[in-house]
Design a protein around this motif. Sequence first.
Motif, PDB file in Angstrom:
ATOM      1  N   ALA A 104       0.799  -1.249   0.013  1.00 55.72           N
ATOM      2  CA  ALA A 104       0.090   0.112   0.019  1.00 55.72           C
ATOM      3  C   ALA A 104       0.897   1.221   0.111  1.00 55.72           C
ATOM      4  CB  ALA A 104      -1.012  -0.108   1.297  1.00 55.72           C
ATOM      5  N   ASP A 105       0.392   2.276  -0.769  1.00 58.35           N
ATOM      6  CA  ASP A 105       0.972   3.612  -0.622  1.00 58.35           C
ATOM      7  C   ASP A 105       0.237   4.513  -0.923  1.00 58.35           C
ATOM      8  OD1 ASP A 105       3.082   5.742  -1.635  1.00 58.35           O
ATOM      9  OD2 ASP A 105       4.316   4.112  -0.509  1.00 58.35           O
ATOM     10  N   GLN A 106       0.526   5.975  -0.683  1.00 58.75           N
ATOM     11  CA  GLN A 106      -0.450   7.083  -0.830  1.00 58.75           C
ATOM     12  C   GLN A 106       0.319   8.200  -1.120  1.00 58.75           C
ATOM     13  OE1 GLN A 106      -2.253   8.961   2.860  1.00 58.75           O
ATOM     14  NE2 GLN A 106      -4.018   8.218   1.931  1.00 58.75           N
ATOM     15  N   THR A 107      -0.329   8.993  -2.206  1.00 61.16           N
ATOM     16  CA  THR A 107       0.438  10.188  -2.546  1.00 61.16           C
ATOM     17  C   THR A 107      -0.752  11.416  -2.283  1.00 61.16           C
ATOM     18  OG1 THR A 107      -0.798   9.998  -4.778  1.00 61.16           O
ATOM     19  CG2 THR A 107       1.476   9.229  -4.544  1.00 61.16           C
ATOM     20  N   LEU A 108      -0.442  12.333  -1.924  1.00 62.89           N
ATOM     21  CA  LEU A 108      -1.168  13.665  -1.554  1.00 62.89           C
ATOM     22  C   LEU A 108      -0.716  14.590  -3.057  1.00 62.89           C
ATOM     23  CD1 LEU A 108      -1.477  15.789   1.576  1.00 62.89           C
ATOM     24  CD2 LEU A 108      -1.176  16.824  -0.588  1.00 62.89           C
ATOM     25  N   ALA A 109      -1.718  14.922  -3.584  1.00 59.71           N
ATOM     26  CA  ALA A 109      -1.608  15.965  -4.795  1.00 59.71           C
ATOM     27  C   ALA A 109      -2.529  17.176  -4.719  1.00 59.71           C
ATOM     28  CB  ALA A 109      -1.812  15.130  -5.906  1.00 59.71           C
ATOM     29  N   LEU A 110      -1.713  18.204  -4.834  1.00 60.64           N
ATOM     30  CA  LEU A 110      -2.467  19.490  -4.816  1.00 60.64           C
ATOM     31  C   LEU A 110      -2.091  20.024  -6.269  1.00 60.64           C
ATOM     32  CD1 LEU A 110      -3.914  22.139  -3.728  1.00 60.64           C
ATOM     33  CD2 LEU A 110      -1.581  22.982  -3.300  1.00 60.64           C
ATOM     34  N   GLU A 111      -3.287  19.547  -6.812  1.00 58.98           N
ATOM     35  CA  GLU A 111      -3.016  19.749  -8.528  1.00 58.98           C
ATOM     36  C   GLU A 111      -2.100  18.887  -8.746  1.00 58.98           C
ATOM     37  OE1 GLU A 111      -2.887  23.852  -9.552  1.00 58.98           O
ATOM     38  OE2 GLU A 111      -4.953  24.172  -8.704  1.00 58.98           O
ATOM     39  N   ARG A 112      -0.895  19.032  -9.606  1.00 58.64           N
ATOM     40  CA  ARG A 112       0.189  18.134 -10.013  1.00 58.64           C
ATOM     41  C   ARG A 112       1.374  18.334  -8.975  1.00 58.64           C
ATOM     42  NH1 ARG A 112      -0.716  14.353 -13.871  1.00 58.64           N
ATOM     43  NH2 ARG A 112       1.673  14.384 -14.253  1.00 58.64           N
ATOM     44  N   ARG A 113       1.029  19.052  -7.794  1.00 60.63           N
ATOM     45  CA  ARG A 113       2.072  19.047  -7.204  1.00 60.63           C
ATOM     46  C   ARG A 113       2.171  18.085  -6.033  1.00 60.63           C
ATOM     47  NH1 ARG A 113       3.513  23.867  -2.599  1.00 60.63           N
ATOM     48  NH2 ARG A 113       5.333  22.627  -1.386  1.00 60.63           N
ATOM     49  N   LEU A 114       3.243  17.162  -5.707  1.00 59.10           N
ATOM     50  CA  LEU A 114       3.347  16.191  -4.735  1.00 59.10           C
ATOM     51  C   LEU A 114       3.971  16.449  -3.518  1.00 59.10           C
ATOM     52  CD1 LEU A 114       4.590  12.959  -7.025  1.00 59.10           C
ATOM     53  CD2 LEU A 114       2.430  13.378  -5.752  1.00 59.10           C
ATOM     54  N   PHE A 115       3.215  16.170  -2.216  1.00 57.22           N
ATOM     55  CA  PHE A 115       3.747  16.513  -1.051  1.00 57.22           C
ATOM     56  C   PHE A 115       4.202  15.151  -0.608  1.00 57.22           C
ATOM     57  CE2 PHE A 115       1.215  19.991  -1.882  1.00 57.22           C
ATOM     58  CZ  PHE A 115       1.604  20.973  -1.116  1.00 57.22           C
ATOM     59  N   HIS A 116       5.265  15.290   0.323  1.00 58.42           N
ATOM     60  CA  HIS A 116       6.106  14.223   1.112  1.00 58.42           C
ATOM     61  C   HIS A 116       5.862  14.356   2.623  1.00 58.42           C
ATOM     62  CE1 HIS A 116       8.048  13.633  -2.683  1.00 58.42           C
ATOM     63  NE2 HIS A 116       7.642  12.335  -2.601  1.00 58.42           N
ATOM     64  N   LYS A 117       6.288  13.704   3.396  1.00 58.60           N
ATOM     65  CA  LYS A 117       6.326  13.815   4.804  1.00 58.60           C
ATOM     66  C   LYS A 117       7.105  15.118   4.982  1.00 58.60           C
ATOM     67  CE  LYS A 117       5.241   9.092   6.194  1.00 58.60           C
ATOM     68  NZ  LYS A 117       5.635   7.849   7.293  1.00 58.60           N
ATOM     69  N   PRO A 118       6.887  16.082   5.861  1.00 60.40           N
ATOM     70  CA  PRO A 118       7.782  17.118   6.239  1.00 60.40           C
ATOM     71  C   PRO A 118       8.638  16.561   7.160  1.00 60.40           C
ATOM     72  CG  PRO A 118       5.438  17.563   7.247  1.00 60.40           C
ATOM     73  CD  PRO A 118       5.391  16.340   6.271  1.00 60.40           C
ATOM     74  N   THR A 119       9.915  16.980   6.947  1.00 62.50           N
ATOM     75  CA  THR A 119      10.932  16.860   7.776  1.00 62.50           C
ATOM     76  C   THR A 119      11.257  17.555   9.119  1.00 62.50           C
ATOM     77  OG1 THR A 119      12.511  18.074   6.376  1.00 62.50           O
ATOM     78  CG2 THR A 119      12.214  15.687   5.909  1.00 62.50           C
ATOM     79  N   SER A 120      10.507  18.667   9.056  1.00 66.86           N
ATOM     80  CA  SER A 120      10.610  19.449  10.249  1.00 66.86           C
ATOM     81  C   SER A 120       9.371  20.368  10.316  1.00 66.86           C
ATOM     82  CB  SER A 120      11.715  20.644  10.020  1.00 66.86           C
ATOM     83  OG  SER A 120      11.459  21.449   8.995  1.00 66.86           O
ATOM     84  N   GLY A 137       2.357  19.032  17.815  1.00 65.49           N
ATOM     85  CA  GLY A 137       3.721  18.562  17.955  1.00 65.49           C
ATOM     86  C   GLY A 137       4.484  17.832  16.997  1.00 65.49           C
ATOM     87  N   ASP A 138       5.391  16.702  17.392  1.00 67.35           N
ATOM     88  CA  ASP A 138       6.070  15.696  16.599  1.00 67.35           C
ATOM     89  C   ASP A 138       5.269  15.346  15.521  1.00 67.35           C
ATOM     90  OD1 ASP A 138       8.306  17.014  17.766  1.00 67.35           O
ATOM     91  OD2 ASP A 138       8.669  15.194  18.968  1.00 67.35           O
ATOM     92  N   VAL A 139       4.126  14.995  15.742  1.00 67.26           N
ATOM     93  CA  VAL A 139       3.067  14.323  14.726  1.00 67.26           C
ATOM     94  C   VAL A 139       3.147  14.939  13.353  1.00 67.26           C
ATOM     95  CG1 VAL A 139       0.981  15.246  15.078  1.00 67.26           C
ATOM     96  CG2 VAL A 139       0.934  12.951  14.816  1.00 67.26           C
ATOM     97  N   VAL A 140       3.284  16.345  13.385  1.00 63.92           N
ATOM     98  CA  VAL A 140       3.438  16.824  12.051  1.00 63.92           C
ATOM     99  C   VAL A 140       4.537  16.377  11.110  1.00 63.92           C
ATOM    100  CG1 VAL A 140       2.380  18.983  12.870  1.00 63.92           C
ATOM    101  CG2 VAL A 140       4.823  18.649  12.668  1.00 63.92           C
ATOM    102  N   THR A 141       5.466  15.687  11.474  1.00 66.83           N
ATOM    103  CA  THR A 141       6.495  15.145  10.587  1.00 66.83           C
ATOM    104  C   THR A 141       6.171  13.508  10.128  1.00 66.83           C
ATOM    105  OG1 THR A 141       7.945  14.461  12.383  1.00 66.83           O
ATOM    106  CG2 THR A 141       8.177  16.503  11.519  1.00 66.83           C
ATOM    107  N   THR A 142       5.034  12.913  10.733  1.00 66.58           N
ATOM    108  CA  THR A 142       4.890  11.473  10.654  1.00 66.58           C
ATOM    109  C   THR A 142       3.854  11.336   9.672  1.00 66.58           C
ATOM    110  OG1 THR A 142       3.313  11.493  12.199  1.00 66.58           O
ATOM    111  CG2 THR A 142       5.405  11.237  13.139  1.00 66.58           C
ATOM    112  N   SER A 143       3.244  12.287   8.850  1.00 62.59           N
ATOM    113  CA  SER A 143       2.169  12.428   7.936  1.00 62.59           C
ATOM    114  C   SER A 143       2.465  12.940   6.908  1.00 62.59           C
ATOM    115  CB  SER A 143       0.764  12.555   8.575  1.00 62.59           C
ATOM    116  OG  SER A 143       0.497  11.608   9.607  1.00 62.59           O
ATOM    117  N   VAL A 144       2.140  12.736   5.686  1.00 63.19           N
ATOM    118  CA  VAL A 144       2.219  13.531   4.486  1.00 63.19           C
ATOM    119  C   VAL A 144       1.175  14.816   4.635  1.00 63.19           C
ATOM    120  CG1 VAL A 144       0.667  12.150   3.071  1.00 63.19           C
ATOM    121  CG2 VAL A 144       2.470  13.613   1.662  1.00 63.19           C
TER     122      VAL A 144
END
Length: 213
Positions: free
Chosen positions: A89-105, A163-170
């Motif tokens: 399983a995998d998931q992508t988040l797209a804002l139109e054609r822009r892809l987002f990944h898990k933020p690192t900070s 808190g730190d949860v923001v870096t665990t989800s796309v």
Amino acid sequence: MNAPSPSPDAALWREPAPLVLASTSATRRALLAATALPFETARPEVDERAIEARALADGASPEALAVLLAREKARAVSRTRPRSLVIGADQTLALERRLFHKPTSREAANEQIAALAGRRHALHSGVALARDGEIVCDLLASAHLTMRPLDEAAIALYLDLAGDVVTTSVGGYQLEGVGAHLFETVEGDHATILGLPIFPLLAALRDLGALAL
């Protein structure tokens, strides 16, 4: 003396080999566990960013990329688990054609949420089933989420609360937590949003004859 009744999970699963979830995601494990199916987990050893880079260079859409990554994960683990059906399983988040990944900070999460604020984006969840290194089926389910307009102060407050949860989800949010406050509308199945579309997955397992129910 009566023989013990079979456990519900044993009664549901018809395959001789265990079902395997090719994921270390606690959320995906919880979603699958809630179906009462017996399963094991394994980490898929794939280079997701390299696969993504090649796919995007070939013009793959965010939807196609989610399915491709799911297929590669399922195939990789199934090569090491003979006879087992393996779920990737995998998931992508797209804002139109822009892809987002898990933020690192926190700063990266702030940038992502600011970009999504006031706009409608898509979560594409791909799933694949493999056996002995071969894909036997795949599927895609999508959800669309509209984030509220948010000013800098609102985003900062959210980041403080999450808190730190923001870096665990796309995207920097988890809809099942304080991230729910960010949204105006959500269109789609909750399990799809969490990254494992359960109802289409169960239908696929039934089609393969793996389920008794």
